[in-house]
Design an enzyme around this catalytic site. Structure first.
Site: not given
Ligand code: DOR
Ligand code: ZN
Length: 452
Positions: A65, A68, A148, A304
């Site tokens: 997770h 970028f 997602k 995350d």
């Protein structure tokens, strides 16, 4: 080119003998053999000998997770800086989220991201984003590890707010569905009701996450489909997940280092630097996460990693974006817990390498085993060092853990047999942007086919 790592203690979560001292021969980016040097050295005249005496060798971490940001928001992060932060933290594979400025909802947009990611110095995989329009078809995009679904609004425009759309998505999914579980209706309710408090955790009450997690998990179980729940943060969700996992193998979940190591007091003190979705919670929630780790209820720890610039974080409360960086700091934080006796090295391997590879069926990843990719991290449990903003490779240049001292640090990261971090530093050639740095690029991960 062949490389031998000598005298390291190899850690895998399943090593029956515990941790074993072995040498590792690497050829053409793969683990060619494991054993004592006398037995394996005849197989190659290694050009590169790495002495790992007194150190441990772990499979490189797989962070399922990260955000970028490229393409679209390169002022926050790009594939070079993000991957340098990963390499700095012993992470050799990242799975990148689709909430880019133009969300990754079509093959064309995904292919643009694939091009951008070629400059990554760690391996990478991608998620596609679910929308009401693409729910039936999105999982057939080529080159994704999962889809997602934002069941509540967060950063960016992706939202799958209706349960019908979610059911359609998961019914048609041929890859795991990963959810951001915060119920949209309840976010609106609590957000309005408590707007004046400017307390992020009050405006995104535990109930928002809990209701959404329960709904998503029950739907996945009813349809017998694979669901992975991102960043579980509340004691109520843990209670429910313990229940459903007692009879279902369809649901897995991750927790983040920031929910493990920080609580809402951090937000109250540091304001927007501690603002993320789902929010930092109470001490009781945090303790429930630790208990779940210790009972092996948690499937993985994922960062995350969601960088935003200091300038953006300094904006006033409602307009400041949500998210904190984390890919470079996860491993030292966890190794420090090993030194305190709270976790074992095998726990880290299970939570941050083996389980991530298993959940997303990543080929030849997550284990130190012959034939597997030579993605490794060498750690020194005796190094004591402070986490500092100045040392972060992420473009955002800050970390919520600035000033924390950790004992136990990664000292070398190896990706596909190449050294991409040594003594905390990224070799100079990687820092200069090169579209394709010969021999030291990350690669797109492959996932085995999902049968559902
Ligand atoms: O805090 C967060 N930041 N939560 C998310 O869901 C998205 C992320 C981001 O992209 O900034
Ligand atoms: Zn995220």
């Amino acid at each position: 080119m062949a490389t031998i790592i000598r005298n390291g203690s190899i850690v895998t979560s399943v090593t029956p003998q515990g941790i074993v001292k072995q040498d590792i021969l690497i050829k053409e980016g793969k683990i060619a053999s494991i054993g004592r040097i006398e037995n394996i050295e005849h197989q190659a005249t290694a050009e590169n000998v790495i002495d790992a005496s007194g150190k441990y060798v772990l499979p490189g971490l797989i962070d399922v997770h990260v955000h970028f940001r490229e393409p679209g928001q390169e002022h926050k992060e790009d594939w070079l800086t993000g991957s340098m932060a990963a390499a700095g933290g012993g992470v050799t594979t990242v799975l990148d989220m689709p909430n880019n400025k133009d969300p990754i909802i079509t093959q064309e947009l995904l292919d643009r991201k694939k091009e951008a990611a070629k400059k990554s110095i760690v391996n990478y995989g991608f998620y596609a984003g679910a929308t009401p329009e693409n729910a039936k078809t999105v999982s057939s995009l080529q080159g994704i590890v999962g889809v997602k679904a934002y069941l509540g609004s967060s950063t960016g425009s992706l939202l799958l707010g209706s349960l019908k759309d979610f059911a359609v998505l998961i019914e048609h999914a041929t890859v795991p569905v990963v959810t951001h579980c915060e119920n949209e209706q309840l976010l609106l309710y609590f957000g309005e009701k408590y707007a004046a408090t400017e307390m992020h955790h009050v405006m995104r009450d535990n109930l928002c996450a809990t209701v959404s997690t329960i709904q998503a998990a029950l739907i996945a179980e009813r349809l017998q489909k694979r669901l992975h729940i991102a960043h579980v943060s509340t004691k109520e969700e843990i209670g429910f997940l313990q229940h459903i996992k007692s009879f279902s193998s369809n649901v897995t979940f991750e927790i983040t280092p920031h929910h493990l190591f920080l609580d809402k007091e951090y937000f109250i003190k540091n304001k927007n630097y501690g603002k993320m979705n789902p929010p930092l919670r109470s001490r009781e929630d945090q303790q429930a996460l630790w208990k779940a780790v210790k009972k092996s209820l948690v499937d993985c720890i994922a960062t995350d990693h969601a960088p935003h610039t200091k300038e953006e974080k300094e904006k006033s409360f409602p307009s400041s974006p949500c998210g904190v960086p984390g890919v470079q700091t996860m491993l030292p934080l966890l190794l420090n817990e090993v030194n305190k006796g709270i976790l074992s090295l095998q726990d880290i391997v299970r939570l941050c390498a083996e389980n991530p590879a298993r959940i997303f069926r990543l080929k030849n990843k997550g284990k130190i085993q012959e034939g597997y990719d030579a993605d490794l991290v060498i750690i020194d449990m005796n190094v004591i060092k402070e986490i500092r903003d100045e040392d972060q490779y992420s473009k955002c240049g800050w970390t919520p853990f600035h000033g924390w001292t950790c004992k136990g640090w990664p000292v070398m990261t190896i990706v596909n047999g190449d050294i991409v971090m040594e003594n905390g530093k990224i070799p100079a050639e990687h820092k200069e942007y090169k579209e394709r740095y010969k021999g030291c690029n990350g690669r797109l991960v492959e996932a085995n086919q999902w049968n559902q």
